[in-house]
Design a protein around this motif. Structure first.
Motif, PDB file in Angstrom:
ATOM      1  N   PHE A 170       0.747  -1.201  -0.152  1.00 43.32           N
ATOM      2  CA  PHE A 170       0.104  -0.011  -0.003  1.00 43.32           C
ATOM      3  C   PHE A 170       0.878   1.216  -0.004  1.00 43.32           C
ATOM      4  O   PHE A 170       0.572   1.976  -0.630  1.00 43.32           O
ATOM      5  CB  PHE A 170      -0.798   0.092   1.158  1.00 43.32           C
ATOM      6  N   PHE A 171       1.865   1.297   0.763  1.00 42.19           N
ATOM      7  CA  PHE A 171       2.811   2.321   0.857  1.00 42.19           C
ATOM      8  C   PHE A 171       3.593   2.627  -0.408  1.00 42.19           C
ATOM      9  O   PHE A 171       3.783   3.682  -0.903  1.00 42.19           O
ATOM     10  CB  PHE A 171       3.855   2.372   2.075  1.00 42.19           C
ATOM     11  N   PHE A 172       3.821   1.417  -1.025  1.00 37.70           N
ATOM     12  CA  PHE A 172       4.708   1.717  -2.320  1.00 37.70           C
ATOM     13  C   PHE A 172       3.735   2.339  -3.363  1.00 37.70           C
ATOM     14  O   PHE A 172       4.141   3.043  -4.375  1.00 37.70           O
ATOM     15  CB  PHE A 172       4.990   0.274  -2.664  1.00 37.70           C
ATOM     16  N   CYS A 173       2.427   1.922  -3.454  1.00 35.73           N
ATOM     17  CA  CYS A 173       1.464   2.249  -4.419  1.00 35.73           C
ATOM     18  C   CYS A 173       1.261   3.727  -4.244  1.00 35.73           C
ATOM     19  O   CYS A 173       1.421   4.330  -5.236  1.00 35.73           O
ATOM     20  CB  CYS A 173       0.339   1.302  -4.396  1.00 35.73           C
ATOM     21  N   VAL A 174       1.037   4.135  -3.240  1.00 37.43           N
ATOM     22  CA  VAL A 174       0.545   5.568  -2.888  1.00 37.43           C
ATOM     23  C   VAL A 174       1.864   6.499  -3.189  1.00 37.43           C
ATOM     24  O   VAL A 174       1.829   7.544  -3.822  1.00 37.43           O
ATOM     25  CB  VAL A 174      -0.162   5.836  -1.469  1.00 37.43           C
ATOM     26  N   ALA A 175       3.088   5.905  -2.911  1.00 32.16           N
ATOM     27  CA  ALA A 175       4.212   6.615  -3.211  1.00 32.16           C
ATOM     28  C   ALA A 175       4.572   6.759  -4.680  1.00 32.16           C
ATOM     29  O   ALA A 175       5.189   7.552  -4.954  1.00 32.16           O
ATOM     30  CB  ALA A 175       5.366   6.220  -2.423  1.00 32.16           C
ATOM     31  N   ALA A 176       4.149   5.653  -5.238  1.00 34.19           N
ATOM     32  CA  ALA A 176       4.520   5.700  -6.491  1.00 34.19           C
ATOM     33  C   ALA A 176       3.653   6.682  -7.511  1.00 34.19           C
ATOM     34  O   ALA A 176       4.192   7.316  -8.544  1.00 34.19           O
ATOM     35  CB  ALA A 176       4.025   4.364  -7.250  1.00 34.19           C
ATOM     36  N   TRP A 177       2.478   7.310  -7.052  1.00 29.09           N
ATOM     37  CA  TRP A 177       1.962   8.355  -7.363  1.00 29.09           C
ATOM     38  C   TRP A 177       2.977   9.694  -7.548  1.00 29.09           C
ATOM     39  O   TRP A 177       2.863  10.464  -8.504  1.00 29.09           O
ATOM     40  CB  TRP A 177       0.684   8.705  -6.871  1.00 29.09           C
ATOM     41  N   TYR A 178       3.535  10.062  -6.596  1.00 33.73           N
ATOM     42  CA  TYR A 178       4.363  11.076  -6.545  1.00 33.73           C
ATOM     43  C   TYR A 178       5.447  11.086  -7.678  1.00 33.73           C
ATOM     44  O   TYR A 178       5.929  11.883  -8.276  1.00 33.73           O
ATOM     45  CB  TYR A 178       4.982  11.116  -5.049  1.00 33.73           C
ATOM     46  N   PHE A 179       6.194   9.861  -7.457  1.00 33.66           N
ATOM     47  CA  PHE A 179       7.126   9.592  -8.727  1.00 33.66           C
ATOM     48  C   PHE A 179       6.627   9.783 -10.018  1.00 33.66           C
ATOM     49  O   PHE A 179       7.436  10.201 -11.010  1.00 33.66           O
ATOM     50  CB  PHE A 179       7.961   8.627  -8.368  1.00 33.66           C
ATOM     51  N   VAL A 180       5.501   9.027 -10.497  1.00 32.97           N
ATOM     52  CA  VAL A 180       4.843   9.195 -11.463  1.00 32.97           C
ATOM     53  C   VAL A 180       4.629  10.603 -12.236  1.00 32.97           C
ATOM     54  O   VAL A 180       4.785  10.977 -13.406  1.00 32.97           O
ATOM     55  CB  VAL A 180       3.585   8.088 -11.681  1.00 32.97           C
ATOM     56  N   ASP A 181       3.912  11.178 -11.364  1.00 38.29           N
ATOM     57  CA  ASP A 181       3.630  12.743 -11.553  1.00 38.29           C
ATOM     58  C   ASP A 181       5.033  13.684 -11.713  1.00 38.29           C
ATOM     59  O   ASP A 181       5.048  14.471 -12.663  1.00 38.29           O
ATOM     60  CB  ASP A 181       2.987  13.426 -10.494  1.00 38.29           C
ATOM     61  N   VAL A 182       6.211  13.308 -11.140  1.00 41.07           N
ATOM     62  CA  VAL A 182       7.312  13.763 -11.249  1.00 41.07           C
ATOM     63  C   VAL A 182       7.924  13.535 -12.821  1.00 41.07           C
ATOM     64  O   VAL A 182       8.392  14.390 -13.485  1.00 41.07           O
ATOM     65  CB  VAL A 182       8.271  13.507 -10.253  1.00 41.07           C
ATOM     66  N   ILE A 183       7.897  12.401 -13.166  1.00 41.98           N
ATOM     67  CA  ILE A 183       8.340  11.916 -14.437  1.00 41.98           C
ATOM     68  C   ILE A 183       7.268  12.447 -15.396  1.00 41.98           C
ATOM     69  O   ILE A 183       7.747  12.930 -16.515  1.00 41.98           O
ATOM     70  CB  ILE A 183       8.553  10.399 -14.425  1.00 41.98           C
ATOM     71  N   ARG A 184       6.388  12.451 -15.343  1.00 44.09           N
ATOM     72  CA  ARG A 184       5.210  12.647 -16.189  1.00 44.09           C
ATOM     73  C   ARG A 184       5.214  14.157 -16.682  1.00 44.09           C
ATOM     74  O   ARG A 184       5.072  14.527 -17.593  1.00 44.09           O
ATOM     75  CB  ARG A 184       3.662  12.456 -15.809  1.00 44.09           C
ATOM     76  N   THR A 185       5.069  14.978 -15.560  1.00 48.23           N
ATOM     77  CA  THR A 185       5.309  16.634 -15.864  1.00 48.23           C
ATOM     78  C   THR A 185       6.589  16.763 -16.674  1.00 48.23           C
ATOM     79  O   THR A 185       6.657  17.808 -17.004  1.00 48.23           O
ATOM     80  CB  THR A 185       5.061  17.250 -14.648  1.00 48.23           C
ATOM     81  N   GLY A 186       7.706  16.206 -16.291  1.00 49.25           N
ATOM     82  CA  GLY A 186       9.084  16.673 -16.714  1.00 49.25           C
ATOM     83  C   GLY A 186       9.582  16.098 -17.886  1.00 49.25           C
ATOM     84  O   GLY A 186      10.149  16.572 -18.554  1.00 49.25           O
ATOM     85  N   SER A 187       8.978  14.705 -18.359  1.00 50.19           N
ATOM     86  CA  SER A 187       9.143  14.238 -19.483  1.00 50.19           C
ATOM     87  C   SER A 187       8.769  14.872 -20.855  1.00 50.19           C
ATOM     88  O   SER A 187       9.205  14.844 -21.818  1.00 50.19           O
ATOM     89  CB  SER A 187       8.927  12.694 -19.446  1.00 50.19           C
ATOM     90  N   ALA A 188       7.462  15.392 -20.750  1.00 53.52           N
ATOM     91  CA  ALA A 188       6.697  16.086 -21.780  1.00 53.52           C
ATOM     92  C   ALA A 188       5.786  16.995 -21.414  1.00 53.52           C
ATOM     93  O   ALA A 188       5.227  17.123 -20.103  1.00 53.52           O
ATOM     94  CB  ALA A 188       6.355  15.002 -22.760  1.00 53.52           C
ATOM     95  N   PRO A 189       5.243  17.844 -22.314  1.00 57.70           N
ATOM     96  CA  PRO A 189       4.023  18.855 -21.591  1.00 57.70           C
ATOM     97  C   PRO A 189       2.796  17.863 -21.550  1.00 57.70           C
ATOM     98  O   PRO A 189       2.471  16.795 -22.235  1.00 57.70           O
ATOM     99  CB  PRO A 189       3.731  19.599 -23.053  1.00 57.70           C
ATOM    100  N   VAL A 190       2.137  18.336 -20.104  1.00 57.44           N
ATOM    101  CA  VAL A 190       1.207  17.483 -19.914  1.00 57.44           C
ATOM    102  C   VAL A 190      -0.211  18.408 -20.340  1.00 57.44           C
ATOM    103  O   VAL A 190      -0.255  19.443 -20.218  1.00 57.44           O
ATOM    104  CB  VAL A 190       1.275  17.162 -18.492  1.00 57.44           C
TER     105      VAL A 190
END
Length: 549
Positions: free
Chosen positions: A451-471
Motif C-alpha cells: 500500500f505504501f509503495f503504490c501510494v508513494a508511486a503516484w508522487y514519482f509518476v507525476d514527477v516523471i510525467r510532468t518533466g518528460s513532456a508537456p502534460v
C-alpha cells in the motif's frame, strides 16, 4: 412476423428476438439512472412539449466531461443550412474537389445555392463547404482543449473522438442528396442522423450532468415578449437512411448489459403459443420503455448545463481592427490584406492546413510554443512550474492544482499528505520508518508495504510525467519550456544520488550490525576467560555469557 413464422431452433429464435428488441429500445445511461430513448415517432410527438417547457435535474455527484457550447460540432450552422436552397449533385462530380472531407463523404451530396459568381462552379461550392467543415473541426477541437495541429489527418487518427468530430463536421456541411434526385434539381437540406450524433456522444464520452445532451430536440429561446427563437436538433432517424445524413449507431453498453437478462426470459416464451408469446414480448417491450433510475425529489434547472457554458465560437472569434463585435469572424487568417502583426494576436503565423490543395490553401493560426487556441490568445501554463511543484509540493497536490485538476489534486493531497504525516510521526516516535525489512516477513506487513509503495508511486509518476513532456491541463497542454536534456540530466543525477544514499545506508547498517555482534562476542569471551581464571565457570554462567549472541 417472419421470425415467428420461421421454424428455427429455440436458441436461434431467442437470439433473433433479443437482437430485434435491443435495436428498438436503444438504451442509454443518463445522469439520473437508466432511461430509455424513445423511438423517432415518439420523439416527434414530444417536440412540442419539450419546446414549451424544459426542465433538467441536478446531479451534484456527477463530473462533467467535454461539456462545451455548442455541444455538437456544427450545431450552430444547422439553422442557416436549413434555410438555404440546396441542389442535388453526383458523387463523381464532387469527390475530386474534396480535401478535408474526402474520407467521410461517400454518397451523393447536396450543394448550396451560389451566393456570388466565384461560387457558380461545383468545384468552388465543394471547396467552400469543405473549408467550413474544416473550420468547424478545428474550433470544436479547441473547445475541447485538444491541439488541432496534432490531428491534421483525422481519418488516420487513433482517437475515436477526433474521428467522430471530423465525421459530424463533414456530414453537417455535405448533406445527403435526396433519394432519386437528379443532378441540378432542388432539394431540402437533410440533417445528420441522430445515430451520428449519438456516436459522437459515445466516442467523446460527453457528460454534462443533466439531460440536456439530446440529439433530437426543439429548443425555444424567448428573445422578446413577442419574438422567440426555436432551434431544432438532428433528424430523428438512425443511419444509414435516405431521410438523414450519416452512419449507423454502434450498440450501446446498456443494450449489451440487457442481453444476458433478456435472453433467459425470452427463451421461456418459446413454450407459449405464438399469439401469447407475441403478447408477452410486446408487454416486455412496453415495460422496458418505463425503465428509469431512482427519481426522488431532486432540484431542477430550466437551462441545460451545456447552454450555460461559454460559447467557444464567441471566445475564439476575431474582431477586425476598427470593426464592431457584430462584424467578428472566425479565423483571422481568412481576412484579406490583414497585417501579420494583427493575425494570430501576434503570437503565431498563418500556416496552410496540410489537407488542402496548394492552389487553394486554407490557412489557420499556428501558435508559438507558449500560446494556444485558434487565435493564439491563451497563454499556456508552464511545464517547468508544474515539474517543480510536483517535486517539492507534490505530496499536497500543488502540481495538479496548478494544472487545473482539483479532484485528483484533493485525492493526491489526502493520500500522499496523510502518508507523509504518518511517516514523519513514526520516525519521530520510534526512530524508524513504518516500513522495514521486518514487515516483509508477514502477510500483513507485505500488504502494508504494498500500500505504501503504490501510494508513494503516484508522487514519482507525476514527477516523471510532468518533466518528460508537456502534460494536459484543464484546457490546453503546458508550454514545452523544460528542455528535455535538463530533465534527463537532473533525473539521472537525482536517481544516482538516491541510489548512492540507499546503498550507503545499507552498508553503514550492515557494518554497524557486524560491529555490534563483534563487541558482544568480545564481551562474552572476556566473561568466559574471567570465569575460567577464577575457576568458577559452569554450564549456567557459560550460557549466560553467550546468551546475547
Amino acid at each position: 412476423q417472419a421470425i415467428w413464422a420461421e421454424k428455427l431452433p429455440a436458441q436461434e429464435k431467442s437470439f433473433l428476438r433479443v437482437t430485434l428488441l435491443a435495436s428498438v429500445l436503444s438504451l442509454k445511461f443518463g445522469a439520473t439512472g437508466m432511461t430509455m430513448a424513445p423511438s423517432a415517432s415518439a420523439l416527434t410527438l414530444m417536440l412540442g412539449i419539450a419546446a414549451a417547457r424544459e426542465s433538467f435535474t441536478d446531479n451534484p455527484l456527477c463530473l462533467k466531461n467535454n461539456c462545451v457550447k455548442p455541444i455538437f460540432p456544427g450545431l450552430q450552422d444547422l439553422h442557416e443550412l436549413s434555410e438555404s436552397k440546396w441542389y442535388c449533385t453526383d458523387m463523381q462530380e464532387t469527390t475530386t474537389s474534396m480535401d478535408f472531407c474526402k474520407g467521410a463523404v461517400n454518397y451523393d451530396v447536396g450543394l448550396p445555392q451560389p451566393t456570388s459568381k466565384a461560387e457558380e462552379s461545383i468545384e468552388a461550392l465543394v471547396r467552400k463547404q469543405d473549408e467550413r467543415a474544416n473550420s468547424v473541426f478545428l474550433y470544436h477541437l479547441a473547445g475541447l482543449g485538444k491541439e488541432s495541429w496534432d490531428y491534421t489527418d483525422p481519418s488516420q487518427s487513433d482517437d475515436d473522438c477526433v474521428k467522430a468530430i471530423w465525421r459530424m463536421a463533414c456530414w453537417t456541411h455535405f448533406p445527403r442528396a435526396k433519394a432519386g434526385c437528379k443532378s441540378g434539381n432542388e432539394m431540402e437540406y437533410i440533417r445528420p442522423c441522430q445515430s451520428s450524433c449519438q456516436n459522437y456522444i459515445q466516442s467523446c464520452q460527453v457528460e454534462c450532468c443533466d439531460e440536456s445532451v439530446q440529439c433530437v430536440f426543439n429548443h425555444k429561446k424567448q428573445l422578446t415578449e413577442t419574438t422567440a427563437l426555436i432551434t431544432t436538433g438532428y433528424a430523428p432517424h438512425d443511419g444509414p437512411s435516405s431521410l438523414c445524413t450519416g452512419g449507423a449507431k454502434g450498440l450501446s453498453p446498456g443494450a449489451l448489459l440487457l442481453l444476458p437478462v433478456l435472453a433467459p426470459l425470452l427463451g421461456q416464451l418459446e413454450a407459449l403459443p405464438g399469439a401469447r408469446s407475441s403478447c408477452m414480448l410486446a408487454l416486455l417491450a412496453l415495460a422496458s420503455m418505463t425503465l428509469s433510475g431512482c427519481d426522488p425529489s431532486m432540484a431542477t434547472h430550466k437551462v441545460g448545463n451545456w447552454r450555460k457554458e461559454e460559447d467557444y465560437l464567441v471566445k475564439y472569434q476575431f474582431v477586425p481592427p476598427g470593426a464592431s463585435s457584430k462584424e467578428a469572424v472566425l479565423n483571422s487568417c481568412s481576412v484579406p490584406e490583414l497585417s501579420s502583426l494583427v493575425q494570430c494576436s501576434g503570437h503565431g503565423t498563418c500556416v496552410p492546413w496540410p489537407k488542402t490543395t496548394d492552389t487553394h490553401p486554407q490557412n489557420f493560426c499556428k501558435c508559438e510554443s507558449g500560446w494556444a487556441d485558434p487565435e493564439c490568445r491563451t497563454k499556456r501554463k508552464s511545464q517547468v512550474v508544474a515539474w517543480l511543484l510536483a517535486i517539492f509540493l507534490g505530496p499536497v497536490g500543488a502540481d495538479r492544482f496548478y494544472l487545473g485538476l482539483p479532484i485528483s489534486a484533493i485525492a493526491k493531497m489526502v493520500l500522499l499528505g496523510s502518508l507523509l504525516v504518518y511517516w514523519i510521526t513514526e520516525v519521530l516516535i520510534t526512530g524508524s520508518g513504518p516500513v522495514s525489512t521486518k514487515c516483509l516477513k508477514s502477510w500483513a506487513g507485505l500488504i502494508k508495504a504494498g500500500f505504501f509503495f503504490c501510494v508513494a508511486a503516484w508522487y514519482f509518476v507525476d514527477v516523471i510525467r510532468t518533466g518528460s513532456a508537456p502534460v494536459q491541463t484543464n484546457g490546453f497542454r503546458t508550454a514545452p519550456d523544460l528542455p528535455r536534456p535538463i530533465f534527463v540530466a537532473v533525473t539521472l543525477f537525482v536517481s544516482l544520488g538516491i541510489g548512492f544514499a540507499l546503498a550507503s545506508h545499507s552498508i553503514i547498517s550492515q557494518v554497524g550490525e557486524r560491529r555490534k555482534n563483534l563487541w558482544l562476542m568480545q564481551q562474552a569471551y572476556s566473561a568466559e576467560k574471567e570465569a575460567l581464571d577464577q575457576g568458577v565457570m559452569t554450564s549456567s554462567n557459560r550460557d549466560a555469557a553467550y546468551g546475547a549472541l
